[in-house]
Scaffold this motif. Structure first.
Motif, PDB file in Angstrom:
ATOM      1  N   GLU A   1      60.170 -53.179  13.341  1.00 12.33           N
ATOM      2  CA  GLU A   1      59.683 -54.412  13.412  1.00 12.33           C
ATOM      3  C   GLU A   1      60.941 -55.673  13.843  1.00 12.33           C
ATOM      4  N   HIS A   2      62.097 -55.208  13.100  1.00 12.65           N
ATOM      5  CA  HIS A   2      63.180 -56.107  13.089  1.00 12.65           C
ATOM      6  C   HIS A   2      64.141 -55.842  14.240  1.00 12.65           C
ATOM      7  N   SER A   3      64.293 -54.891  14.573  1.00 13.68           N
ATOM      8  CA  SER A   3      65.149 -54.603  15.813  1.00 13.68           C
ATOM      9  C   SER A   3      64.589 -53.172  16.415  1.00 13.68           C
ATOM     10  N   PRO A   4      63.747 -53.179  17.034  1.00  7.66           N
ATOM     11  CA  PRO A   4      63.092 -52.010  17.873  1.00  7.66           C
ATOM     12  C   PRO A   4      64.219 -51.330  18.771  1.00  7.66           C
ATOM     13  N   ASP A   5      64.822 -51.847  19.408  1.00  7.88           N
ATOM     14  CA  ASP A   5      65.862 -51.286  20.250  1.00  7.88           C
ATOM     15  C   ASP A   5      66.900 -50.478  19.427  1.00  7.88           C
ATOM     16  N   LEU A   6      67.285 -50.982  18.568  1.00  8.07           N
ATOM     17  CA  LEU A   6      68.272 -50.367  17.542  1.00  8.07           C
ATOM     18  C   LEU A   6      67.762 -49.556  16.450  1.00  8.07           C
ATOM     19  N   ALA A   7      66.673 -49.575  16.293  1.00  8.49           N
ATOM     20  CA  ALA A   7      65.951 -48.637  14.877  1.00  8.49           C
ATOM     21  C   ALA A   7      66.159 -47.092  15.158  1.00  8.49           C
ATOM     22  N   PRO A   8      66.554 -46.873  13.828  1.00  7.38           N
ATOM     23  CA  PRO A   8      66.833 -45.262  13.958  1.00  7.38           C
ATOM     24  C   PRO A   8      65.569 -44.592  14.057  1.00  7.38           C
ATOM     25  N   SER A   9      65.552 -43.135  14.300  1.00  2.00           N
ATOM     26  CA  SER A   9      64.280 -42.551  14.328  1.00  2.00           C
ATOM     27  C   SER A   9      63.823 -42.333  12.687  1.00  2.00           C
ATOM     28  N   LEU A  10      62.489 -41.841  12.574  1.00  2.00           N
ATOM     29  CA  LEU A  10      62.100 -41.516  11.248  1.00  2.00           C
ATOM     30  C   LEU A  10      62.752 -40.438  10.768  1.00  2.00           C
ATOM     31  N   SER A  11      63.156 -39.409  11.304  1.00  2.00           N
ATOM     32  CA  SER A  11      63.993 -38.465  10.546  1.00  2.00           C
ATOM     33  C   SER A  11      65.102 -38.775  10.215  1.00  2.00           C
ATOM     34  N   THR A  12      65.725 -39.693  11.052  1.00  2.00           N
ATOM     35  CA  THR A  12      67.098 -40.258  10.427  1.00  2.00           C
ATOM     36  C   THR A  12      66.796 -41.229   9.230  1.00  2.00           C
ATOM     37  N   VAL A  13      65.914 -42.044   9.071  1.00  2.00           N
ATOM     38  CA  VAL A  13      65.276 -42.887   7.961  1.00  2.00           C
ATOM     39  C   VAL A  13      65.344 -41.743   6.853  1.00  2.00           C
ATOM     40  N   GLU A  14      64.568 -40.696   6.936  1.00  2.00           N
ATOM     41  CA  GLU A  14      64.157 -39.680   5.948  1.00  2.00           C
ATOM     42  C   GLU A  14      65.288 -38.935   5.277  1.00  2.00           C
ATOM     43  N   ARG A  15      66.558 -38.790   6.321  1.00  3.35           N
ATOM     44  CA  ARG A  15      67.674 -38.193   5.781  1.00  3.35           C
ATOM     45  C   ARG A  15      68.618 -39.074   4.853  1.00  3.35           C
ATOM     46  N   TRP A  16      68.526 -40.475   5.553  1.00  5.81           N
ATOM     47  CA  TRP A  16      68.981 -41.593   4.508  1.00  5.81           C
ATOM     48  C   TRP A  16      68.480 -41.785   3.480  1.00  5.81           C
TER      49      TRP A  16
END
Length: 115
Positions: A21-36
């Motif tokens: 929502e806040h930065s759609p062009d720079l947002a990581p993938s869901l798998s990256t968020v899960e790893r973090w």
């Protein structure tokens, strides 16, 4: 931002959606968020890259870049073979220095770099 959302006890999906929502062009993938998220759960909240194993790149340094610049400035038609001989660097390192550091392009049919 992701660490703040984690500390606010947001779920993985909520964090992902907030980043989208806040930065759609720079947002990581869901798998990256899960790893973090997994890293944060394990207590690893350091946001800097960890040191990597392997040999450090010692050939791509300022001294070699300046030497390459001098050689190409003196002779804009110098060949890769001559650069390899003069600098004792590999063709791959020469290519990286010429194109990514010095922004040199090939303009001659014989492949000689030109400033």
């Amino acid at each position: 931002m992701i660490l703040i959302l984690f500390k606010l006890q947001k779920t993985r999906v909520e964090i992902y959606e907030s980043l989208q929502e806040h930065s759609p062009d720079l947002a990581p993938s869901l798998s990256t968020v899960e790893r973090w998220y997994r890293e944060f759960i394990q207590g690893n909240v350091v946001l800097e890259d960890a040191p990597r194993s392997g040999r450090p790149n010692i050939s791509h340094n300022e001294e070699n870049v300046n030497e390459m610049l001098d050689l190409v400035t003196k002779d804009p038609h110098i060949s890769y073979a001559q650069l390899e001989y003069e600098t004792e660097l590999s063709s791959g390192t020469i290519n990286i220095i010429l194109h990514k550091e010095l922004f040199v392009r090939k303009l001659c049919a014989d492949g000689s770099p030109i400033l």
